[in-house]
Every structure is written in C-alpha cells, then in structure tokens.
Design an enzyme around this catalytic site. Structure first.
Site, mmCIF file in Angstrom:
data_model
loop_
_atom_site.group_PDB
_atom_site.id
_atom_site.type_symbol
_atom_site.label_atom_id
_atom_site.label_comp_id
_atom_site.label_asym_id
_atom_site.label_seq_id
_atom_site.Cartn_x
_atom_site.Cartn_y
_atom_site.Cartn_z
ATOM 1 N N PHE A 178 -3.245 -5.391 6.419
ATOM 2 C CA PHE A 178 -2.783 -4.943 4.808
ATOM 3 C C PHE A 178 -1.420 -6.300 5.088
ATOM 4 O O PHE A 178 -0.298 -6.048 5.565
ATOM 5 C CB PHE A 178 -2.501 -4.396 4.434
ATOM 6 C CG PHE A 178 -2.584 -4.074 3.084
ATOM 7 C CD1 PHE A 178 -3.479 -4.191 2.139
ATOM 8 C CD2 PHE A 178 -1.020 -3.951 2.611
ATOM 9 C CE1 PHE A 178 -3.192 -3.760 0.384
ATOM 10 C CE2 PHE A 178 -0.661 -3.575 1.081
ATOM 11 C CZ PHE A 178 -2.137 -3.896 -0.073
ATOM 12 N N ASP A 226 4.274 -9.531 9.625
ATOM 13 C CA ASP A 226 4.268 -8.920 8.749
ATOM 14 C C ASP A 226 5.099 -7.963 9.105
ATOM 15 O O ASP A 226 4.810 -6.848 8.984
ATOM 16 C CB ASP A 226 3.299 -9.657 7.548
ATOM 17 C CG ASP A 226 3.366 -8.585 5.980
ATOM 18 O OD1 ASP A 226 4.797 -7.770 6.706
ATOM 19 O OD2 ASP A 226 2.284 -8.661 5.452
ATOM 20 N N LYS A 231 9.757 -3.763 1.390
ATOM 21 C CA LYS A 231 9.509 -1.903 1.864
ATOM 22 C C LYS A 231 11.487 -1.198 1.222
ATOM 23 O O LYS A 231 11.771 -1.408 0.655
ATOM 24 C CB LYS A 231 9.408 -1.574 2.499
ATOM 25 C CG LYS A 231 7.292 -2.025 1.952
ATOM 26 C CD LYS A 231 7.181 -0.601 2.992
ATOM 27 C CE LYS A 231 5.429 -1.521 2.352
ATOM 28 N NZ LYS A 231 4.551 -0.169 1.444
HETATM 29 C C1 LIG Z 1 2.567 -4.896 6.132
HETATM 30 C C2 LIG Z 1 2.561 -5.050 4.776
HETATM 31 N N1 LIG Z 1 2.316 -6.222 3.930
HETATM 32 C C3 LIG Z 1 2.899 -6.505 3.048
HETATM 33 C C4 LIG Z 1 2.591 -5.187 1.804
HETATM 34 C C5 LIG Z 1 2.911 -5.957 0.168
HETATM 35 O O1 LIG Z 1 4.192 -4.973 0.283
HETATM 36 P P1 LIG Z 1 4.298 -5.072 -1.710
HETATM 37 O O2 LIG Z 1 3.407 -3.470 -2.268
HETATM 38 O O3 LIG Z 1 6.079 -4.664 -1.859
HETATM 39 O O4 LIG Z 1 3.643 -6.685 -2.427
HETATM 40 C C6 LIG Z 1 2.252 -3.760 2.524
HETATM 41 C C7 LIG Z 1 3.076 -2.785 1.455
HETATM 42 O O5 LIG Z 1 2.206 -1.859 2.346
HETATM 43 C C8 LIG Z 1 1.817 -3.544 3.962
HETATM 44 O O6 LIG Z 1 2.187 -2.650 4.238
#
Ligand SMILES: Cc1ncc(COP(=O)(O)O)c(C=O)c1O
Length: 385
Positions: free
Chosen positions: A134, A218, A247
């Site tokens: 994700f 990520d 986050k």
């Molecule tokens: C690993 C990862 N990358 C990207 C995102 C996307 O982040 P945002 O919701 O701030 O766009 C998330 C959200 O849960 C995530 O867990």
C-alpha cells in the site's frame, strides 16, 4: 454550540463524500493515548490516527510549538526561505543519513515525488512493487498499490509489476531494461503487519546496485520510532536511494517528505516538482517539536520495549482463533482465523480503539508513549471479548 453525535453524523451523511467506513464514534478531544468522544466516553487509542500520533495526542510541546508559530507566521509558500524548513531538513538528513529533502503534505504525495524522481533520474518508466503493498491513493502511488479493488476503476495506471514480498529473486527476475525503481515498505502495514525476513532488504539493495534500479523505501507508516528504530530500514542496515516519510512526522500535524541521495536528488531541477504547502512553516514547527519529544522521551527505545511487552501479553491470551502474532516495536499485528471487524466493535464498546486491516489482522499502532497499564487494559478487554 456543540453538536451532538447524531447531528454530527447527520451532517457527514449529507455533505461529505461517502469514501470511508467510519466507526460510530465522534471524537472531541484527546491526550496521550486516551481519546474522548462527544459523550465524554474515554477510549484507549491503539490506532493513533493510523500510526500518526507517535508522541501521543496533543503532546504539550507540539501544541506549544504550533501555538507559538501560529502567532508569528502560518504560511508563506516556497517562493521564500524560512528558518523552520531549514532546521527540519537538517534534522531529517541527520536522522536518516540521506542527503536531501523535498517537503510535501502526505504519504501519497511523498510517494508521487519518489516515483517522479526515479523516472527523471533513470529515464525509465516501470516500477516493481510488492504484492499487498500500500503506497497511497493518488494515481502514481495507486499504480504501485496492489489491491485490485483500489486500482481497477482507475486503470490504466503507470506501468508496475507486482512480485511476492520477501522474495528478492522475484525482483531480480522482474527487473527489465525499463525498470526505474523498486518500491517497498520495510514492514508492510496495510497488508497486515508483514515483517521482512532477515536479509531480504539487503538482498534487494544488492540487486538494485547491480542493475541500476533505484531502491525506494516507503517509511510513511514505519518512520519516527514506530518499529523500535527511528526508521525501519535500520533493522537491516541498508540505505535506500529514495525514502518517503509522512504520518508521524508532524506529531499529528499533516506533513510529508521525500528524501534522496545527492546524485539522485540532483536530477530534480527548478520546476520539476513543487507543492504550495510543502514545508509549510507551521507543519515544520510541529515536526521539529515532535522530533525533540521523540528524542527527549526516548520513544524509540520505548517502542521496542513496549512492542515486545504487548506481543508477549497477546501471546499469553492463547486463543485458538489467533493464528499469528508478529511485529516490530509498537507495530504489531494479530492475525485471526476469523474476520476482526466484530472484535473492533466490541473493543470500542468496552473502551479500546483498535484497527482491523486485511480483514483478519488486528493492527496495534498506539502512541509510543502508551503505558504498560493501558496495554494491560487493552489485552484484558480483548480477553473479555
Ligand atoms: C506505507 C504507506 N505509504 C503511503 C501511505 C499513504 O499515506 P497518506 O494516507 O498520507 O497519503 C500510507 C498510508 O497508510 C502507507 O501506510
């Protein structure tokens, strides 16, 4: 005049896009690891805004920094310099040992920046991502997000190939002449807290070095102490070429960043990427205070210690419908042989907020400042259910 629960929900139903499955709770305020709803009911928060409130809700230092900054300057754009953005970039470079920072406002936006940078730096178009990954909902981020249900209505997306997580050889096989980069979560979050096997990320690092594909980690969910290290990649001792953060970065305030090695970052010139709010002075002030709290309260070590404690307590529950308990630091997953949404509802009624991911995994990502007593209470509630 404060609205009651029904009035709030009524307005949501009438005015807001219907894109979320919300719990039937309207939250009014919060402190540390406890949130309070509009009826005055308190809950132990094991969700923390989905791995955001690592320092706890409304940490007084973060609140103070936001208040102080708001009185001086809230926004100026990236047409100008600010001290707060300079100091935060320096902090992030020192903490990550990665050379340069691009500021944005969310995880998906950090991933968008990473994908664009990798394309520009390599002149190639394709990405390799992991099954069940994700990375966010904007179109670029969605193209490396695996779930069919999220992707299908928006195809065609950017070219991406999905390979099983924890299988470095599958990445080697999937890399082609047109591979710009490999994007991975160092612990998969939404997939259900999937921990990489020892050596996986190191092997991927080697494969990327051999082939010239850029390694993008990520760390949107795993950053800022969540897994018991400042950043989860430290567990495997490797450095990515590009890294994404968001986050927990702003102590609850919206904030994101994309970092890259100098020779990769230098491929972005003026005008190649931008964000009106990126590096906003208020969010930088919040993030600076947030980082200081993590240091001062030794929350990274606390995450390690309490994560081990929580996993031990969960294992002691010894329930036959629990198939696995796994985690790193205070990022813990409890996989069940049954769907977990019912348990989330019952826990909420008994004063504990939990999150269910991948249908059958209870995900625990509480504030790193949560107490052992609050974790005990959480486990006691689960036992009762
Ligand atoms: C690993 C990862 N990358 C990207 C995102 C996307 O982040 P945002 O919701 O701030 O766009 C998330 C959200 O849960 C995530 O867990």
């Amino acid at each position: 005049m404060a609205l009651n629960y029904d009035e709030i929900v009524g307005k949501f139903d009438k005015y807001i896009f219907n894109t979320y499955t919300r719990q039937p709770v309207a939250i009014k305020n919060a402190r540390g690891a406890v949130v309070t709803d509009v009826n005055g009911k308190e809950y132990i928060d094991c969700v923390a805004g989905i791995a955001v409130n690592n320092v706890g809700h409304c940490h007084p230092d973060v609140v103070e920094a936001i208040k102080r900054q708001a009185e001086q300057l809230i926004h100026v754009s990236n047409l100008y310099y600010t001290e707060q953005q300079a100091l935060l970039a320096e902090q992030l470079v020192n903490l990550t040992d990665i050379d340069r920072v691009f500021f944005c406002n969310s995880g998906a936006e950090a991933v968008e920046g990473a994908l664009k940078l990798a394309r520009k730096a390599t002149g190639k178009k394709e990405f390799i991502a992991a099954e069940h990954a994700f990375h966010g909902r904007t179109r670029g981020a969605l193209s490396v997000t695996h779930k069919e249900k999220y992707r299908k209505p928006f195809e065609p997306l950017a070219p991406a190939v999905f390979v099983p997580y924890n299988d470095a050889e599958a990445i080697r096989t999937a890399i082609t002449e047109d591979t710009a980069g490999v994007i991975l979560e160092p612990v998969q979050g939404e997939a259900g807290v999937i921990i990489p096997s020892d050596g996986y990320l190191r092997e991927v690092r080697e494969i990327c070095d051999e082939t010239g594909a850029l390694m993008i980690l990520d760390e949107v969910q795993t950053g800022f102490g969540r897994t018991g290290k400042w950043f989860a990649r430290e567990h495997s001792g490797i450095k990515p070429d590009i890294m994404t953060l968001a986050k927990a970065m702003g102590g609850g305030f919206p904030m994101g960043a994309m970092l890259a090695r100098e020779d990769v970052a230098s491929n972005f010139g003026r005008g190649d990427h931008a964000s009106t709010f990126g590096g906003n002075v208020l969010s930088c002030a919040a993030a600076l205070a947030n980082i200081e709290v993590i240091k001062k309260e030794k929350l990274v070590a606390r995450s390690r210690e309490l994560g081990a404690y929580l996993m031990k307590k969960l294992k002691e529950l010894n329930k036959d419908y629990v198939t696995e308990i796994r985690g790193k630091g205070l990022m813990v997953g409890m996989e069940l042989s049954i769907k977990c949404e019912d348990i989330v509802g019952k826990a909420r009624e008994r004063g504990v907020l939990l999150n269910c991911t991948s249908d059958s995994v209870l995900r625990f990502v509480p504030p790193l400042s949560i107490t052992k007593e609050q974790l005990d209470k959480t486990v006691e509630v689960l036992d009762g259910i």
